[in-house]
Enzyme design. Sequence first.
Site, mmCIF file in Angstrom:
data_model
loop_
_atom_site.group_PDB
_atom_site.id
_atom_site.type_symbol
_atom_site.label_atom_id
_atom_site.label_comp_id
_atom_site.label_asym_id
_atom_site.label_seq_id
_atom_site.Cartn_x
_atom_site.Cartn_y
_atom_site.Cartn_z
ATOM 1 N N LYS A 77 1.195 -1.261 0.195
ATOM 2 C CA LYS A 77 -0.032 0.270 -0.007
ATOM 3 C C LYS A 77 0.548 0.972 -0.015
ATOM 4 C CE LYS A 77 -4.351 0.186 2.243
ATOM 5 N NZ LYS A 77 -5.393 -0.391 3.314
ATOM 6 N N ASP A 114 -9.856 3.929 2.797
ATOM 7 C CA ASP A 114 -9.602 3.249 3.536
ATOM 8 C C ASP A 114 -10.329 4.227 4.474
ATOM 9 O OD1 ASP A 114 -8.371 0.484 2.925
ATOM 10 O OD2 ASP A 114 -6.639 1.657 3.947
#
Length: 284
Positions: A77, A114
Amino acid sequence: MQDAVPASQISHAPLVGVIGMPIAHSRSPRLHAHWLARYGLPGHYMPLPVMPEHLAEVLRILPRAGFVGANVTIPHKEAVLTLADTVTDRAALIGAANTLIFRPDGKIHADNTDGYGFIANLRQHAPDWQPDRGPAALIGAGGAARAVVASLLDSGVRELRIANRTRLRAEQIKAEFGARLVVYDWAQVGHMLEGATTVVNATSLGMEGKQPLRVPLDALLPGALVTDLVYTPLMTPFLAEAQARGCQVVDGLGMLLHQAAPGFERWFGQRPEVDDEARRIALG
């Protein structure tokens, strides 16, 4: 995030995958397959196990192989930010991306959903939640915590307390996100909860197969909103004790579902509904 890839620019069913290592445990393929079937959309979503040393090469190849995008999970990520051509402000702020769009010219656009997923989960299951009603307390300072910090501050939390077993990581987050953060020693987590109206566990402690989250909860305010990013089990011991103390609890599964929705819409052109059926499918 950029607009959906026009259907006219896709000569076949769009391909999407989730990149990680390991990746076999991911619930994303079954969730996206459910949404594709539900809306009758062409497309495929698949797990893509990729070692870190192969990430750059894979990202160059995927757009040429018919992929219109990808989700990204551990351990990639952070690395994808350096490989993307464009990065959203929120992904840059968080320091990680979880959603990629491959443009028709092969350029890679990186975003992080997120934080959106975290807040959307709270809004869905605790519609009366008021982020500015009192301080928030965050346990943990890892990658997921950074997205939580950004989203809570953006939602109007005026004071965000944070504690991590390695204090330096919490101090680094405070240095980046500013004066509204207050760092506590790990030994003072119980005191950090005093007066907090929003409490978040952003560690993996309490997850199946992990050590329990050993935090004294005596100071929890009855009526406080308590949430755990862990969703295996859904009702973690942390949430169960908070609920027994009169707190409103929200499990972490909804964050997984809601963070997936924006990417699905961009890749396949349909905003999916996050409902009980989607939860059931994700739980398998």
